[in-house]
Design a protein around this motif. Structure first.
Motif, short mmCIF file in Angstrom:
data_model
loop_
_atom_site.label_atom_id
_atom_site.label_comp_id
_atom_site.label_asym_id
_atom_site.label_seq_id
_atom_site.Cartn_x
_atom_site.Cartn_y
_atom_site.Cartn_z
N ASN A 160 -128.60 -25.76 -9.18
CA ASN A 160 -127.73 -24.81 -9.88
C ASN A 160 -126.98 -25.44 -11.06
O ASN A 160 -126.14 -24.78 -11.67
N ASP A 161 -127.27 -26.69 -11.38
CA ASP A 161 -126.54 -27.40 -12.43
C ASP A 161 -126.95 -26.90 -13.81
O ASP A 161 -128.06 -26.39 -14.01
N ARG A 162 -126.04 -27.07 -14.75
CA ARG A 162 -126.29 -26.77 -16.16
C ARG A 162 -125.74 -27.96 -16.97
O ARG A 162 -124.56 -28.22 -16.91
N HIS A 163 -126.63 -28.63 -17.69
CA HIS A 163 -126.20 -29.77 -18.51
C HIS A 163 -126.43 -29.45 -19.98
O HIS A 163 -127.56 -29.21 -20.40
N PRO A 164 -125.36 -29.47 -20.79
CA PRO A 164 -125.55 -29.24 -22.23
C PRO A 164 -125.92 -30.53 -22.95
O PRO A 164 -125.14 -31.46 -23.01
N ASP A 184 -132.65 -43.00 -23.36
CA ASP A 184 -132.21 -41.84 -24.14
C ASP A 184 -130.75 -41.95 -24.58
O ASP A 184 -130.29 -41.13 -25.37
N ASN A 185 -130.02 -42.91 -24.05
CA ASN A 185 -128.58 -43.01 -24.32
C ASN A 185 -128.15 -44.32 -24.96
O ASN A 185 -127.02 -44.43 -25.41
N ARG A 236 -124.72 -39.10 -22.20
CA ARG A 236 -124.62 -37.72 -22.70
C ARG A 236 -125.95 -36.99 -22.73
O ARG A 236 -125.98 -35.77 -22.66
N PHE A 237 -127.06 -37.71 -22.87
CA PHE A 237 -128.36 -37.07 -23.03
C PHE A 237 -129.15 -37.10 -21.73
O PHE A 237 -129.16 -38.10 -21.03
#
Length: 148
Positions: free
Chosen positions: A63-67, A91-92, A106-107
């Motif tokens: 159910n997670d949402r990562h922007p 990636d970071n 962050r990514f």
């Protein structure tokens, strides 16, 4: 990474944690931590490699949402990542300032759909960060301690 570790109460008693020292050429250089959320209505956990700070992480939560911020790296997904995902050092690392690693990863990228559950995620994670699991025992995650 080897040995047997025990689960212990994390922050606010909403999570349980287990931690192993990560050794490189017989010297401790950081730790690998699993944070388990026993009272979650869905299987939910984090796996973090910190040297410190954190340099790789899985956020396992359907159910997670990562922007994801906008990036100049074309291979990174843009916008909201729905569900379980991972934050790879590759990636970071561009967020480093001189010799200082970034304070946050962050990514992220979506976790592959065929990787599910704690043990499969831990094996996949360790394979990607070159951690040997030989001789490592992961005790069963704690059960819920309250009614949902």
């Amino acid at each position: 990474m080897a040995g047997i570790a025990d689960w212990w109460a994390g922050n606010g008693h909403e999570d349980q944690r287990i931690k192993w020292a990560v050794t490189i050429q017989h010297e401790n250089h950081g730790d690998l931590t699993i944070t388990w959320f026993p009272n979650s209505p869905v299987e939910r956990f984090k796996i973090v490699l910190a040297l410190p700070p954190a340099i790789w992480r899985i956020d396992y939560d359907p159910n997670d949402r990562h922007p994801n911020p906008l990036s100049t790296i074309p291979a990174l997904p843009r916008g909201i990542i729905l569900g379980s995902h991972f934050h790879a050092w590759e990636d970071n690392r561009h967020l480093m300032k001189g010799n200082m690693p970034p304070p946050r990863l962050r990514f992220a990228r979506p976790l592959p759909a065929d990787i599910s559950g704690l043990h499969a995620c831990l094996r996949w994670f360790c394979q990607h960060v070159n951690i040997a699991l030989d001789g490592t025992t992961v005790p069963p995650p704690p059960s819920a301690d309250r009614l949902l």
